[in-house]
Motif scaffolding. Structure first.
Motif, PDB file in Angstrom:
ATOM      1  N   HIS A 198       0.828  -1.200   0.000  1.00 40.09           N
ATOM      2  CA  HIS A 198       0.000   0.000   0.000  1.00 40.09           C
ATOM      3  C   HIS A 198       0.866   1.255   0.000  1.00 40.09           C
ATOM      4  O   HIS A 198       1.945   1.289   0.613  1.00 40.09           O
ATOM      5  CB  HIS A 198      -0.912   0.011   1.220  1.00 40.09           C
ATOM      6  CG  HIS A 198      -1.975  -1.035   1.176  1.00 40.09           C
ATOM      7  ND1 HIS A 198      -3.289  -0.795   1.548  1.00 40.09           N
ATOM      8  CD2 HIS A 198      -1.945  -2.330   0.790  1.00 40.09           C
ATOM      9  CE1 HIS A 198      -3.996  -1.911   1.409  1.00 40.09           C
ATOM     10  NE2 HIS A 198      -3.192  -2.857   0.948  1.00 40.09           N
ATOM     11  N   ALA A 199       0.380   2.262  -0.674  1.00 36.56           N
ATOM     12  CA  ALA A 199       1.075   3.542  -0.672  1.00 36.56           C
ATOM     13  C   ALA A 199       0.996   4.151   0.723  1.00 36.56           C
ATOM     14  O   ALA A 199       0.057   3.905   1.473  1.00 36.56           O
ATOM     15  CB  ALA A 199       0.453   4.474  -1.713  1.00 36.56           C
ATOM     16  N   GLY A 200       2.001   4.935   1.057  1.00 30.80           N
ATOM     17  CA  GLY A 200       1.999   5.585   2.379  1.00 30.80           C
ATOM     18  C   GLY A 200       3.242   5.253   3.171  1.00 30.80           C
ATOM     19  O   GLY A 200       4.365   5.285   2.634  1.00 30.80           O
ATOM     20  N   GLU A 201       3.057   4.939   4.448  1.00 31.48           N
ATOM     21  CA  GLU A 201       4.189   4.750   5.348  1.00 31.48           C
ATOM     22  C   GLU A 201       5.075   3.589   4.924  1.00 31.48           C
ATOM     23  O   GLU A 201       4.614   2.586   4.404  1.00 31.48           O
ATOM     24  CB  GLU A 201       3.678   4.500   6.776  1.00 31.48           C
ATOM     25  CG  GLU A 201       2.855   5.631   7.354  1.00 31.48           C
ATOM     26  CD  GLU A 201       2.336   5.288   8.739  1.00 31.48           C
ATOM     27  OE1 GLU A 201       3.170   5.142   9.659  1.00 31.48           O
ATOM     28  OE2 GLU A 201       1.115   5.157   8.890  1.00 31.48           O
ATOM     29  N   ARG A 202       6.367   3.786   5.191  1.00 31.72           N
ATOM     30  CA  ARG A 202       7.358   2.749   4.950  1.00 31.72           C
ATOM     31  C   ARG A 202       8.066   2.415   6.261  1.00 31.72           C
ATOM     32  O   ARG A 202       8.228   3.266   7.126  1.00 31.72           O
ATOM     33  CB  ARG A 202       8.387   3.211   3.903  1.00 31.72           C
ATOM     34  CG  ARG A 202       7.786   3.435   2.524  1.00 31.72           C
ATOM     35  CD  ARG A 202       7.403   2.116   1.898  1.00 31.72           C
ATOM     36  NE  ARG A 202       6.884   2.248   0.548  1.00 31.72           N
ATOM     37  CZ  ARG A 202       5.604   2.240   0.226  1.00 31.72           C
ATOM     38  NH1 ARG A 202       4.694   2.147   1.195  1.00 31.72           N
ATOM     39  NH2 ARG A 202       5.220   2.323  -1.032  1.00 31.72           N
TER      40      ARG A 202
END
Length: 348
Positions: A198-202
């Motif tokens: 998912h896009a966002g936090e890594r």
């Protein structure tokens, strides 16, 4: 008599030799050992490799079984929420939906017949043409027909949903880390065909040695810039195969974009407050199938003390043990020792 005298002389010599052997063994001095004086380690810095992961990673799978008819994406592709990824062959699902529709039509017809029959029985009951029992029976038949209609409607909804499930959509914006499904493949319900990051936090996933608790924070150096990473979660149990503890560290919002799956080096520091952290020579560790030990030398004898191995370097090891600074341990030749053995300390 001459032979008897010779025999007695030989026996006397033999007994004399045995006595000398016992005296020699008893007189063998305790072996010398090289020792090490423990000093508490105030703290230690160490580094571990970690892998960049998305905060949320979703294995994608169909909710119904079938044969993949079309594949619209490849690994590494960026997708938007709702994008079509795979399509199943729906011929069997279409037939199941038509069957469910036919079941609803039949159930509606049965309900109408039961309703008309109940109306007729009530009219006849008013003229005493039928018994109360017959009227009640007609009412029960109507209730049964209504229940069958509800069941048919539910099966129709399920069949309609199955048709929708035949198309796999992206549940969120992100990038496809892996795509394993392909055209012509027959898949079961729940069988993973793709993995979506998912896009966002890594985050960075790190595995710590058994007995080493993940620190609350660490440091990541990327492109010459140091960033503080915070512990977000740690596994509740040690992995049964690798005997390591998984932990995930969240990257700060200002962190540069790091490629998913790339290996990064994190720096950590252990803070010791109870004085139980020691750095000892590698040769002081003894492993005999029951976990690592060091051998404590006290009052001229040695005994094994269990330790927790935190870090192992080329020449030294960082351990945690129920020992005191200033105590003496054997630094070399521990494989020759036994519990309670008397030894002598070699002059340093």
């Amino acid at each position: 008599m001459r032979f008897l005298a010779v025999g007695l002389a030989v026996a006397a010599l033999f007994l004399s030799g045995c006595g000398e052997g016992r005296d020699t063994v008893a007189a063998t001095p305790a072996p010398y050992v090289k020792t090490w004086t423990l000093q508490a380690a105030e703290g230690s810095a160490f580094s571990l490799s970690g892998v960049v992961r998305a905060r949320v990673e979703s294995p994608l799978a169909f909710q119904v079984p079938g044969r993949i008819l079309a594949r619209a994406v490849d690994a590494g592709q960026v997708v938007k929420k709702g994008a079509s990824l795979f399509q199943l062959d729906t011929r069997d699902l279409d037939e199941q939906f038509r069957e469910a529709q036919a079941g609803v039509v039949a159930a509606r017809a049965a309900q109408r017949i039961a309703q008309d029959d109940l109306t007729r029985h009530r009219q006849l009951l008013a003229g005493n043409a039928v018994s109360r029992q017959a009227a009640d029976q007609a009412e029960l038949v109507l209730q049964e027909a209504q229940a069958r209609l509800q069941g048919a409607l539910a099966r129709q909804t399920q069949a309609k949903n199955a048709l929708e499930y035949a198309r796999l959509l992206a549940p969120a914006d992100g990038v496809l880390i892996d795509v394993t499904g392909d055209v012509g493949q027959v898949v079961a319900a729940g069988q993973t065909v793709a993995l979506l990051a998912h896009a966002g936090e890594r985050e960075i996933e790190v595995y710590f040695p058994q007995g080493d608790q993940p620190p609350a924070k660490g440091q990541l150096k990327s492109d010459g810039e140091a960033m503080v990473v915070q512990l977000r979660e740690a596994a509740g149990a040690v992995d049964a195969q690798s005997r390591t503890l998984r932990a995930r560290y969240a990257l700060p919002p200002q962190a540069p974009a790091l490629q998913l799956g790339s290996v990064q080096r994190l720096m950590f520091s252990l803070e010791e407050t109870d004085g139980k952290l020691f750095r000892v020579p590698v040769g002081a560790l003894s492993e005999r199938g029951e976990g690592p030990n060091v051998w404590l030398l006290k009052d001229g004898t040695v005994r094994p003390v269990p330790v927790t191995l935190l870090r192992l370097d080329t020449e030294t090891a960082l351990i945690r043990a129920d020992l005191q600074a200033g105590e003496t341990i054997v630094a070399l030749g521990t494989h020759l020792l036994v519990d309670g053995m008397a030894v002598q300390e070699l002059s340093k």
